[in-house]
Design a protein around this motif. Structure first.
Motif, PDB file in Angstrom:
ATOM      1  N   TRP A 111       0.866  -1.201   0.000  1.00  0.00           N
ATOM      2  CA  TRP A 111       0.000   0.000   0.000  1.00  0.00           C
ATOM      3  C   TRP A 111       0.893   1.238   0.000  1.00  0.00           C
ATOM      4  N   ASP A 113       0.547   4.441   0.393  1.00  0.00           N
ATOM      5  CA  ASP A 113       0.492   5.532   1.380  1.00  0.00           C
ATOM      6  C   ASP A 113       0.818   5.086   2.801  1.00  0.00           C
ATOM      7  N   LEU A 114       0.904   3.789   3.008  1.00  0.00           N
ATOM      8  CA  LEU A 114       1.082   3.302   4.387  1.00  0.00           C
ATOM      9  C   LEU A 114       2.533   2.903   4.659  1.00  0.00           C
ATOM     10  N   ASP A 118       2.841  -1.683   8.054  1.00  0.00           N
ATOM     11  CA  ASP A 118       1.380  -1.787   7.937  1.00  0.00           C
ATOM     12  C   ASP A 118       0.993  -2.675   6.751  1.00  0.00           C
ATOM     13  N   LEU A 122      -1.225  -6.010   6.925  1.00  0.00           N
ATOM     14  CA  LEU A 122      -2.470  -6.186   6.158  1.00  0.00           C
ATOM     15  C   LEU A 122      -2.429  -7.497   5.357  1.00  0.00           C
TER      16      LEU A 122
ATOM     17  N   LEU B  12      -9.213  -1.917   6.887  1.00  0.00           N
ATOM     18  CA  LEU B  12      -8.178  -1.278   7.707  1.00  0.00           C
ATOM     19  C   LEU B  12      -7.303  -0.349   6.859  1.00  0.00           C
ATOM     20  N   ALA B  13      -6.936  -0.835   5.662  1.00  0.00           N
ATOM     21  CA  ALA B  13      -6.071  -0.040   4.790  1.00  0.00           C
ATOM     22  C   ALA B  13      -6.745   1.284   4.446  1.00  0.00           C
ATOM     23  N   LYS B  16      -6.866   3.603   7.491  1.00  0.00           N
ATOM     24  CA  LYS B  16      -5.540   4.122   7.836  1.00  0.00           C
ATOM     25  C   LYS B  16      -5.060   5.151   6.808  1.00  0.00           C
ATOM     26  N   ILE B  17      -5.343   4.873   5.535  1.00  0.00           N
ATOM     27  CA  ILE B  17      -4.915   5.821   4.489  1.00  0.00           C
ATOM     28  C   ILE B  17      -5.660   7.142   4.679  1.00  0.00           C
ATOM     29  N   ARG B  20      -4.254   9.414   7.238  1.00  0.00           N
ATOM     30  CA  ARG B  20      -2.984  10.072   6.923  1.00  0.00           C
ATOM     31  C   ARG B  20      -3.187  11.399   6.213  1.00  0.00           C
ATOM     32  N   TYR B  21      -4.408  11.675   5.809  1.00  0.00           N
ATOM     33  CA  TYR B  21      -4.678  12.938   5.099  1.00  0.00           C
ATOM     34  C   TYR B  21      -5.631  13.798   5.918  1.00  0.00           C
TER      35      TYR B  21
END
Lengths: 333, 267
Positions: A111, A113-114, A118, A122, B12-13, B16-17, B20-21
């Motif tokens: 991912w 952005d992570l 993380d 995932l 979750l992804a 979480k993303i 971050r913004y």
């Protein structure tokens, strides 16, 4: 060793609608599209056993990626039969995905952005891995690849080399039995490439993971793979050990001629110029036709030659010349 | 079931993303309050001009409807779902998802759920609180049955919108970039779906078309439960169930056909 992959007389033909230029032809193609058939694989058969590391090589457009897509169940063969772990990969794609790792060119498994950690966490959820086993296994992979320092960084902040190392670790997170790597070392510097190769060798030795690797870098093949499958123009040209390939097709010799002159030395037509350097040229020739002394005699007649040296062919030289039309006669013998 | 537990990773992804913004969040809340204010003052003015009834509907009901329709835009699947699938098709990264032991539609839906949770906590609730605090929003007495039906109707509308947006994303295989299809869909959603104003305010001809379109099931049907506006169709929830079934089935067959084409492209 158990047979894990079986490909039998597989052909794949893409049917691609050809776009027509012009308004009316465009409308006509919507109603009755002009379909063009493109053969990507023709009657290919091979078997791969558990724990083997196999290089799948060939020029661009030879059918390497198509083979990987067929083996992973993304595509259905036009004819022939494929079985992976005794199952049809197209029908059991999701079940096989649990035990398969795939790295496809520049397509990321992470991912963007992570933070890297993380992404790995995932993947644990996606592959439904036991938490304790995952923690131990991922730590082992991360330490083996040497990417501990990258875990807190977002993937988009990683350099190409760092990302590729991270991607390769991600492929092994679900403890796959079979791994397909489509050009894993493309664009990497020598040090990173070496690290990746060592990592793959280590995992294969320790866990007998079956690895199928497509690459253009033949040094990787010589280091990592005992066996290679060569494909060209959709046809399987060679399937066997790397050393036998070099023996079989290695009746060439390389001669390096250094000279003060800028003019290319004039040698018989069956001497092929393989590489040009700032202070010389490298030619390849067929040892069965010319003796070393004959070659030296020919070079002695040339002007401004400062040195001559002979080298044995390596895999990259053989492959490079295998796809040159002017050298095809060698392979047809 | 259906790989939902594995799809939880996508949930979750997504969450979480989004976290971050954070700057985006405050601007989106501000934007939501501005949109709500515009609707509020527009309809307040109409109400002040002695128009207490429009097409037989109370202005207060319409005001509540349009305010909530502006807020639902933030949580109903739309552009995000379309981009999720269309970008993967266009960039060829769809093969990465297809090679995971999760169905692509389950992963897209779980990803959308992550955004739903985030947008509900960080955009919807603050926007509603700010709107109540600064604007004199009418309160309509809604009984518990209506509220529960709104919940059920919203869930169905959410899933229908997801299926439709997902389908537009899949069209990328044939059309490449689908922004044109997307814009057309938004326009239809405005006129026949009631995302701008209730469908009941339109002339009968438009209402007739809306009745037979799937769009009214997305905004109009759930919002009628909490704004006391007449549904103008019998069994609106049953109609939603039918549309959900139709679009889920269409997507099922479309995906089977389309994804084979998608993975052919590129090495």
């Amino acid at each position: 060793m158990n047979r894990i992959i079986c490909v039998k007389n597989v052909s794949k033909v893409y049917r691609i609608p050809k776009s027509e230029k012009g308004f009316f032809k465009g409308i006509k193609s919507l109603v009755k599209p002009n379909i063009v058939e493109k053969v990507a694989l023709k009657d290919v058969s091979f078997e791969i056993s558990e724990g083997e590391v196999v290089a799948y090589i060939g020029p661009n457009g030879a059918g390497k990626s198509t083979t990987i897509k067929l083996l992973t169940g993304l595509l259905l063969p036009t004819s022939g039969h494929i079985s992976v772990k005794g199952q049809d990969p197209f029908q059991y794609r999701k079940q096989l995905a649990q035990m398969t790792g795939v790295l496809m060119g520049q397509r990321s498994n992470l991912w963007w952005d992570l933070p890297l950690q993380d992404s790995y966490d995932l993947l644990r959820v996606i592959y439904n891995l036991d938490k304790k086993t995952y923690i131990e296994w991922s730590r082992y992979l991360i330490e083996t690849m040497g990417i501990e320092d990258l875990l807190s960084q977002p993937v988009r902040m990683l350099s190409l080399g760092q990302r590729m190392k991270a991607e390769i670790v991600s492929i092994f997170i679900p403890k796959p039995e079979i791994v397909y790597l489509d050009e894993p070392t493309i664009g990497l510097d020598v040090v990173t490439k070496q690290k990746v190769i060592e990592f793959l060798m280590h995992i294969n030795k320790q866990f007998h993971t079956t690895i199928i690797l497509t690459t253009h870098d033949l040094q990787d093949v010589e280091k990592l793979c005992k066996r290679m499958i060569l494909i060209d123009k959709s046809i399987l040209k060679y399937d066997g050990t790397v050393s036998n390939f070099i023996k079989k097709y290695g009746n060439m010799k390389r001669v390096m001629i250094k000279s003060d002159s800028d003019n290319v030395p004039q040698l018989p037509n069956d001497f092929t110029l393989s590489e040009q350097f700032i202070d010389g040229w490298e030619f390849i020739y067929d040892q069965s036709r010319y003796d070393k002394r004959d070659v030296l005699a020919m070079i002695a007649k040339l002007e401004n030659v400062t040195s001559v040296s002979f080298k044995d062919p390596d895999l990259s030289l053989i492959i490079k010349n295998m796809f040159r039309e002017d050298f095809e006669h060698v392979w047809d013998q | 079931m259906f790989g939902i537990s594995r799809g939880f990773a996508y949930f979750l992804a997504s969450f979480k993303i989004s976290l971050r913004y954070k700057v985006n969040v405050w601007l989106q809340v501000l934007g939501a309050v501005i949109l709500v204010s515009i609707q509020y003052f527009l309809w307040k003015n109409i109400g002040n001009n002695n128009e207490s009834l429009l097409n037989g509907i109370e202005v207060n009901s319409i005001m509540l409807y349009v305010i909530f329709s502006r807020l639902l835009v933030f949580i109903i699947p739309g552009n995000g779902t379309t981009s999720f699938i269309s970008q993967k098709i266009l960039k060829g990264t769809i093969s990465v998802d297809l090679l995971r032991p999760v169905h692509i539609q389950v992963s897209a839906l779980c990803y959308e759920f992550g955004k739903l949770l985030f947008n509900s906590i960080f955009i919807l609730v603050p926007s509603i609180l700010l709107s109540i605090l600064f604007l004199d929003i009418p309160v309509i007495k809604v009984n518990i049955d209506q509220f529960l039906l709104f919940g059920l109707s919203f869930t169905l509308s959410y899933l229908i919108a997801f299926q439709m947006s997902f389908m537009i994303g899949v069209f990328s295989i044939w059309f490449g970039n689908v922004w044109g299809v997307r814009e057309f869909y938004e326009a239809l959603l405005m006129i026949f779906g009631g995302s701008l104003i209730p469908v009941s305010l339109y002339p009968t001809f438009f209402q007739m078309i809306a009745i037979y379109s799937p769009f009214q099931s997305i905004y109009f049907t759930p919002l009628t439960w909490i704004s006391n506006i007449d549904h103008f169709i019998d069994h609106p929830i049953l109609v939603q169930v039918c549309w959900l079934f139709i679009f889920s089935s269409l997507n099922h067959f479309l995906l089977r056909y389309a994804l084979r084409r998608a993975v052919i492209q590129g090495g």
